[in-house]
Enzyme design. Sequence first.
Site, PDB file in Angstrom:
ATOM      1  N   GLU A  65      -4.119   0.240  11.720  1.00  0.00           N
ATOM      2  CA  GLU A  65      -3.698  -0.831  12.610  1.00  0.00           C
ATOM      3  C   GLU A  65      -3.582  -0.352  14.053  1.00  0.00           C
ATOM      4  O   GLU A  65      -3.455   0.839  14.323  1.00  0.00           O
ATOM      5  CB  GLU A  65      -2.354  -1.410  12.160  1.00  0.00           C
ATOM      6  N   GLU A 125       7.165  -8.770   8.758  1.00  0.00           N
ATOM      7  CA  GLU A 125       7.660  -7.465   9.204  1.00  0.00           C
ATOM      8  C   GLU A 125       8.373  -7.662  10.538  1.00  0.00           C
ATOM      9  O   GLU A 125       7.847  -7.331  11.595  1.00  0.00           O
ATOM     10  CB  GLU A 125       6.506  -6.462   9.341  1.00  0.00           C
TER      11      GLU A 125
END
Length: 265
Positions: free
Chosen positions: A143, A240
């Site tokens: 990511e 998240e």
Amino acid sequence: MLRFSANLSLLLTEYAWLERFAAAKQQGFQAVEIQFPYHLPVKQLQNALQSNGLQLVLFNVDADNLLHGGEGLAAVPEKQAEFKQAVAQTAAYAELLQPVAINVLSGRCLDKNRLTTYLDTFKHNLRYATEVFAELGINTVFEAINSVDMPGFIVDSSQQMLEILTEINHPRLGLQYDIYHMTRMGENCLAFLQTHMDKITHIQFADCPGRGEPGTGDIDFANIFACIAQSTYKGWLGAEYNPTTDSHSSFNWLAAATQTSAAVL
């Protein structure tokens, strides 16, 4: 219909670690993810997942000192042996826990003169990890993390992710796309999702600014979730975020998001 997973490293922290699984299930989640699970014995994690009927979507390869201001493991040339040990540890957990994907964090480079070397090391290590986890039938992701909150992070843009993905070109490697981080970098997340959904293995989200639950910042999650629901994406969406109050109160977005995706379909 969209499928949401709860990140137990940030959510439901009012509970002891092994109690968070049942709490997530009670909130309606069918899956969870964990940033770094290695502080708990793998058998305990397996039991917590099975007893609550939960799927583990994702966890990260250990990143050493990354969360404490350090450079991490995956890109530091002098730490390649440590990175391989971390991958072996992850593989041992993955064999029992069977996550959908494992995330490799590129980490920081604190000496800009070494950035090219660090990036080359990261790509080498990412290839290695992808091969190891592919043998277990598990996908690998990486990511981009915003370099505002985490200065020096090596991969901090969607374009970098696409370039690395194209260069490595492995069928078991995909993107973990984090809506919060890319919004924080000033990117148009909706446009990226509309164009590159086929390259994304996992999505994570939090509102921006603040990294709280949806509805606490400026992101138009109704359009984001509708876009994903209309796409070919079949993966999970990882919540998240840092709850602005308590975890239970922060889940008000979940019912509306589920209804939105159902209406789209």
